[in-house]
Design a protein around this motif. Structure first.
Motif, short mmCIF file in Angstrom:
data_model
loop_
_atom_site.label_atom_id
_atom_site.label_comp_id
_atom_site.label_asym_id
_atom_site.label_seq_id
_atom_site.Cartn_x
_atom_site.Cartn_y
_atom_site.Cartn_z
N GLN A 24 -5.98 -4.45 -8.27
CA GLN A 24 -4.54 -4.32 -8.52
C GLN A 24 -4.06 -5.39 -9.51
OE1 GLN A 24 -2.46 -2.02 -7.61
NE2 GLN A 24 -3.17 -1.07 -5.71
N LEU A 25 -4.56 -6.60 -9.34
CA LEU A 25 -4.12 -7.71 -10.19
C LEU A 25 -4.67 -7.58 -11.62
CD1 LEU A 25 -4.63 -10.55 -7.58
CD2 LEU A 25 -2.43 -9.88 -8.54
N VAL A 26 -5.93 -7.19 -11.75
CA VAL A 26 -6.55 -7.09 -13.08
C VAL A 26 -6.02 -5.89 -13.85
CG1 VAL A 26 -8.72 -6.67 -14.29
CG2 VAL A 26 -8.63 -8.33 -12.44
N LEU A 27 -5.89 -4.76 -13.18
CA LEU A 27 -5.45 -3.55 -13.86
C LEU A 27 -3.95 -3.54 -14.09
CD1 LEU A 27 -7.67 -0.98 -11.94
CD2 LEU A 27 -8.03 -1.85 -14.24
N GLY A 28 -3.22 -4.39 -13.35
CA GLY A 28 -1.78 -4.49 -13.57
C GLY A 28 -1.07 -3.17 -13.41
N GLN A 29 -1.36 -2.48 -12.32
CA GLN A 29 -0.78 -1.16 -12.12
C GLN A 29 0.74 -1.23 -12.14
OE1 GLN A 29 -2.77 1.54 -12.03
NE2 GLN A 29 -4.41 0.08 -12.40
N SER A 30 1.33 -0.35 -12.94
CA SER A 30 2.79 -0.36 -13.11
C SER A 30 3.50 0.31 -11.95
CB SER A 30 3.17 0.34 -14.42
OG SER A 30 2.70 1.68 -14.41
N ARG A 31 2.75 1.01 -11.11
CA ARG A 31 3.37 1.71 -9.99
C ARG A 31 2.62 1.36 -8.71
NH1 ARG A 31 3.69 7.89 -11.63
NH2 ARG A 31 5.02 7.98 -9.81
N PRO A 32 2.78 0.11 -8.20
CA PRO A 32 2.08 -0.27 -6.97
C PRO A 32 2.38 0.70 -5.84
CG PRO A 32 3.10 -2.17 -7.99
CD PRO A 32 3.61 -0.97 -8.73
N GLY A 33 1.36 1.03 -5.07
CA GLY A 33 1.54 1.96 -3.97
C GLY A 33 1.38 3.41 -4.38
N HIS A 34 1.38 3.72 -5.68
CA HIS A 34 1.21 5.09 -6.13
C HIS A 34 -0.24 5.51 -5.94
CE1 HIS A 34 1.00 8.46 -9.08
NE2 HIS A 34 2.21 8.69 -8.63
N ARG A 35 -0.46 6.83 -5.77
CA ARG A 35 -1.80 7.34 -5.52
C ARG A 35 -2.78 6.95 -6.62
NH1 ARG A 35 -2.12 13.65 -5.09
NH2 ARG A 35 -0.32 13.15 -3.79
N ASP A 36 -2.37 7.07 -7.89
CA ASP A 36 -3.26 6.73 -8.99
C ASP A 36 -3.62 5.25 -8.99
OD1 ASP A 36 -3.17 9.37 -9.75
OD2 ASP A 36 -1.65 9.07 -11.31
N SER A 37 -2.64 4.40 -8.68
CA SER A 37 -2.88 2.96 -8.60
C SER A 37 -3.88 2.65 -7.49
CB SER A 37 -1.57 2.23 -8.36
OG SER A 37 -1.78 0.86 -8.12
N HIS A 38 -3.73 3.31 -6.36
CA HIS A 38 -4.64 3.10 -5.23
C HIS A 38 -6.05 3.53 -5.60
CE1 HIS A 38 -6.24 3.16 -1.15
NE2 HIS A 38 -6.63 4.40 -1.36
N ALA A 39 -6.19 4.69 -6.19
CA ALA A 39 -7.52 5.19 -6.55
C ALA A 39 -8.20 4.28 -7.56
CB ALA A 39 -7.41 6.61 -7.11
N ALA A 40 -7.44 3.77 -8.53
CA ALA A 40 -8.01 2.87 -9.54
C ALA A 40 -8.47 1.57 -8.90
CB ALA A 40 -6.98 2.59 -10.63
N ALA A 41 -7.69 1.02 -7.97
CA ALA A 41 -8.07 -0.23 -7.31
C ALA A 41 -9.30 -0.04 -6.43
CB ALA A 41 -6.90 -0.76 -6.48
N ARG A 56 0.81 -1.22 0.00
CA ARG A 56 0.00 0.00 0.00
C ARG A 56 0.85 1.28 0.00
NH1 ARG A 56 -5.43 -0.95 1.44
NH2 ARG A 56 -5.94 -2.96 0.50
N SER A 57 1.78 1.38 0.91
CA SER A 57 2.63 2.57 1.00
C SER A 57 4.08 2.13 1.15
CB SER A 57 2.21 3.44 2.20
OG SER A 57 0.86 3.84 2.08
N PRO A 58 4.67 1.63 0.05
CA PRO A 58 6.01 1.05 0.15
C PRO A 58 7.07 2.04 0.64
CG PRO A 58 5.36 1.35 -2.15
CD PRO A 58 4.15 1.59 -1.31
N THR A 59 6.89 3.33 0.34
CA THR A 59 7.89 4.30 0.78
C THR A 59 7.79 4.59 2.27
OG1 THR A 59 6.40 6.11 0.17
CG2 THR A 59 7.98 5.39 -1.50
N ARG A 60 6.65 4.28 2.87
CA ARG A 60 6.48 4.53 4.30
C ARG A 60 6.80 3.29 5.13
NH1 ARG A 60 0.73 7.92 4.43
NH2 ARG A 60 1.40 9.63 3.04
N LEU A 61 6.91 2.15 4.50
CA LEU A 61 7.24 0.93 5.23
C LEU A 61 8.72 0.91 5.57
CD1 LEU A 61 5.34 -1.94 3.38
CD2 LEU A 61 4.90 -1.10 5.68
N SER A 62 9.03 0.45 6.75
CA SER A 62 10.44 0.28 7.09
C SER A 62 11.00 -0.88 6.26
CB SER A 62 10.59 -0.03 8.58
OG SER A 62 10.02 -1.29 8.89
#
Length: 350
Positions: A204-221, A82-88
């Motif tokens: 996420q799996l069907v749309l195949g978002q190229s940038r997981p965790g990105h805001r646009d990917s989240h909104a689309a899912a 979900r938020s890879p940049t915020r995960l340790s």
């Protein structure tokens, strides 16, 4: 000095990441130097039997785990965290280790029995609304409520697992590995929460978002999940524009979602004006999130794993040994989801 040529450094890295340990922490626990550990992990030298015992004890694994072939790698960027940049880094690599071990266990199971083949298209060119409609058509669902999602997804080749307790803060994520989709759920989800998380990862799996965790990917899912659980034509036919709270709650129960999710869907379809949407949310005291408070609803139970494990045991196949080599030890194989049940570590007997 006796050496162990079968030792693989990748297994040591995997176990260390799964245990959320730094090199320094493992050095302290095993009473070995970080220099030696670095050489072991990079295959620059092999541990002695005595060092192997120290490593396995410090990592709480069997020596056989460290001697087994390394599982296939899953790049973190291939996972819909979900938020890879915020995960340790510790949380991220622990989640990757869980995914890799789970994939290894499933691969072993697939060599001994038949599991449903993946039947989940990849439609990155579709917008979320049309992708959800197309998937319902592909799965011959029509506009009827989907019911529990876990059996539906499992029947179409999606492997669904519950995360261990120490990975719960990572949240839901998914990935495809050699064409097979995997979804990982945190423990302690209610029925509605589990359904909406599953629908989100389906997006996420069907749309195949190229940038997981990105805001646009989240909104689309999120949009996909809403459209998949509450088909547009069914929502329009329900005539909920001026519905009372009781009717909204009844509609939410029918679709197996939260009342907040119904309100968001009505707003997205322009069936509820902005002012009415906000006032209704405030009146109901619900959060404006698709994953807000949820009432009682249908649980999400796996039907696949209990049958698979029973079949393997009946056939006399070593499911215990497989779980030991793929899940660190027999008390901690990956769990398939049982929503609303406390997520105590399960055994392969379950």
């Amino acid at each position: 000095m006796t050496v162990i040529p079968a030792f693989t450094g990748e297994r040591l890295v995997l176990a260390r990441h799964r245990r959320r340990m730094t090199l320094a922490a493992l050095a302290r626990a095993s009473k070995l130097t970080t220099h030696s550990l670095t050489h072991f992990e990079n295959r620059l030298k092999y541990p002695s039997p005595h060092s192997l015992d120290r490593l396995s004890s410090a990592l709480d694994v069997t020596p056989e785990f460290l001697l087994a072939p390394a599982p296939r790698r899953i790049p973190p960027e291939a996972m819909s965290l979900r938020s890879p940049t915020r995960l340790s880094a510790r949380n991220k690599y622990s989640a990757v280790a869980v995914a890799e071990l789970t994939v290894a266990l499933v691969a072993w199971m697939e060599t001994h029995l038949w599991l449903p083949c993946p039947n989940l298209p990849l439609w990155p060119q579709h917008d979320p609304e049309h992708a959800a409609e197309a998937l319902r058509t592909h799965w011959q669902m029509g506009d009827a409520p989907s019911g529990p999602l876990t059996p539906l997804l499992e029947a179409n080749g999606v492997r669904i697992f519950a995360l261990p307790l120490d990975c719960a803060d990572v949240g839901t994520f998914s990935t495809r590995h050699t064409g097979t989709p995997f979804v990982f759920l945190p423990p302690h989800l209610t029925g509605e929460q589990a359904r909406e998380h599953l629908a989100y990862e389906l997006g996420q799996l069907v749309l195949g978002q190229s940038r997981p965790g990105h805001r646009d990917s989240h909104a689309a899912a999120v949009q996909f999940a809403s459209a998949f659980l509450m088909p547009r034509t069914a929502v329009i036919a329900a005539m909920l524009r001026t519905a009372t709270p009781d009717r909204l709650a009844a509609a939410a129960s029918t679709w197996g979602v939260t009342t907040a999710s119904v309100l968001h869907r009505l707003h997205d379809l322009e069936l509820l004006p902005e002012w009415s949407h906000r006032s209704t949310i405030q009146r109901l005291g619900d959060k404006t999130t698709p994953y807000g408070p949820a009432g009682p609803g249908p649980d999400e139970h796996s039907q696949l794993l209990p049958k698979a494990v029973a079949c393997l045991r009946t056939s006399g196949l070593p499911i215990d040994s497989a779980a030991e080599l793929t899940a660190l030890h027999i008390d901690e194989p990956p769990r398939w989801p049982v929503a609303t049940v406390p997520a105590a570590p399960a055994s392969a007997d379950e």
